[in-house]
Design a protein around this motif. Sequence first.
Motif, short mmCIF file in Angstrom:
data_model
loop_
_atom_site.label_atom_id
_atom_site.label_comp_id
_atom_site.label_asym_id
_atom_site.label_seq_id
_atom_site.Cartn_x
_atom_site.Cartn_y
_atom_site.Cartn_z
N TYR A 99 0.84 -1.20 0.00
CA TYR A 99 0.00 0.00 0.00
C TYR A 99 0.88 1.26 0.00
O TYR A 99 2.02 1.23 0.45
N ASP A 100 0.30 2.33 -0.51
CA ASP A 100 0.96 3.63 -0.53
C ASP A 100 -0.10 4.71 -0.31
O ASP A 100 -0.96 4.93 -1.16
N VAL A 101 -0.06 5.32 0.88
CA VAL A 101 -0.98 6.44 1.16
C VAL A 101 -0.18 7.73 1.39
O VAL A 101 -0.63 8.66 2.02
N GLU A 102 1.05 7.71 0.85
CA GLU A 102 1.92 8.89 0.91
C GLU A 102 1.62 9.72 -0.33
O GLU A 102 2.02 9.36 -1.44
N SER A 103 0.87 10.78 -0.15
CA SER A 103 0.35 11.53 -1.30
C SER A 103 0.09 12.97 -0.88
O SER A 103 -0.24 13.24 0.27
N PRO A 104 0.20 13.91 -1.83
CA PRO A 104 -0.19 15.29 -1.52
C PRO A 104 -1.71 15.42 -1.36
O PRO A 104 -2.20 16.41 -0.82
N ASN A 105 -2.44 14.41 -1.81
CA ASN A 105 -3.91 14.43 -1.73
C ASN A 105 -4.38 13.54 -0.57
O ASN A 105 -3.65 12.67 -0.14
N PRO A 106 -5.62 13.76 -0.10
CA PRO A 106 -6.17 12.81 0.88
C PRO A 106 -6.09 11.40 0.31
O PRO A 106 -6.45 11.19 -0.85
N ALA A 107 -5.57 10.45 1.11
CA ALA A 107 -5.26 9.14 0.53
C ALA A 107 -5.80 8.00 1.38
O ALA A 107 -5.64 7.98 2.59
N TYR A 108 -6.46 7.04 0.73
CA TYR A 108 -6.85 5.78 1.38
C TYR A 108 -7.09 4.71 0.33
O TYR A 108 -7.50 4.97 -0.79
N ASN A 109 -6.81 3.49 0.72
CA ASN A 109 -6.98 2.34 -0.18
C ASN A 109 -6.94 1.08 0.67
O ASN A 109 -6.90 1.15 1.89
N GLY A 110 -6.94 -0.09 0.03
CA GLY A 110 -6.90 -1.32 0.81
C GLY A 110 -7.36 -2.54 0.06
O GLY A 110 -7.09 -2.70 -1.14
N PHE A 111 -8.11 -3.37 0.77
CA PHE A 111 -8.46 -4.71 0.30
C PHE A 111 -9.91 -5.00 0.66
O PHE A 111 -10.36 -4.63 1.75
N PHE A 190 -6.25 1.19 4.53
CA PHE A 190 -5.05 1.95 4.88
C PHE A 190 -5.37 3.41 4.57
O PHE A 190 -5.86 3.70 3.48
N ASP A 191 -5.11 4.31 5.53
CA ASP A 191 -5.36 5.72 5.22
C ASP A 191 -4.24 6.59 5.76
O ASP A 191 -3.39 6.14 6.53
N ASP A 192 -4.24 7.84 5.33
CA ASP A 192 -3.11 8.72 5.67
C ASP A 192 -3.21 9.28 7.09
O ASP A 192 -2.31 9.97 7.54
N THR A 193 -4.28 8.98 7.82
CA THR A 193 -4.36 9.43 9.21
C THR A 193 -4.01 8.30 10.20
O THR A 193 -3.28 8.53 11.15
N ASN A 194 -4.50 7.09 9.96
CA ASN A 194 -4.22 5.98 10.88
C ASN A 194 -2.87 5.31 10.64
O ASN A 194 -2.29 4.73 11.57
N SER A 195 -2.37 5.36 9.42
CA SER A 195 -1.15 4.61 9.10
C SER A 195 0.08 5.22 9.79
O SER A 195 0.35 6.41 9.63
N THR A 196 0.80 4.38 10.54
CA THR A 196 2.02 4.86 11.18
C THR A 196 3.18 4.92 10.17
O THR A 196 4.14 5.65 10.37
N GLU A 197 3.09 4.13 9.10
CA GLU A 197 4.00 4.25 7.95
C GLU A 197 3.10 4.39 6.73
O GLU A 197 2.24 3.55 6.50
N LYS A 198 3.35 5.45 5.94
CA LYS A 198 2.42 5.73 4.83
C LYS A 198 2.71 4.89 3.58
O LYS A 198 2.00 4.98 2.57
N PHE A 199 3.75 4.10 3.65
CA PHE A 199 4.16 3.29 2.51
C PHE A 199 4.68 1.98 3.07
O PHE A 199 5.50 1.98 3.99
#
Length: 210
Positions: A99-111, A190-199
Amino acid sequence: MKTYSIVCAIVLAAMMFSGCSGGKEEKAEEKAAADTAQTAVVVEKIIVDDFNTGTKPNKLGGDLGAWDKDPKDETQTCIMTYDSAVKNGDSGYSVRLDYDVESPNPAYNGFWMKLENLNAAGYKNLVLFVRGDAEKGFTQKFKVELKSAKETGSYIVTGVNEAWQKIVIPLEKFVGLTDRSALTEMVIVFDDTNSTEKFGSINIDDIYFE
Ligand SMILES: [Ca+2]
Ligand SMILES: [Ca+2]
């Protein structure tokens, strides 16, 4: 002609009689089977997937895959692969989520995984096995959602580490989900607020209700 009518009547009566008594027996058997099934549902576990075939669908017959908030945004994505090198147990596969939620935009993804209207009313917990990839890095936190047609319940898994861990989530902890009689989907977020590592990368295996 008269004899023929009498024979017909006897045969008909015999057929009705055997039909009636047979029907009663069948109903009694059906009821006994239904009683057994209801008792069994409380104690048995139902496997959603162990991924060991390395293919879709899951053990409930449901489709599954990775999802992106915005597939056109190349700065954020989640890729799912069946992984034979890293799995819980001695054989088969797990699912690897890069996963990669390291982005200049609001980011979330997953399964996501379809649950085919599974009746989970008689079960206590959702269980899954999780492991982070030490080489690539991983988040210690992610969200799990359980959905019905009308509701979405969510729970935050914490404490992911480099070893396989059994995560047991009481179904009542899925805040927002009150009716568990027809579950449609399980989602990992996976989202950019909860993830302790964004990638990073996480492996998931052996998902079941108990
Ligand atoms: Ca497996
Ligand atoms: Ca990125």
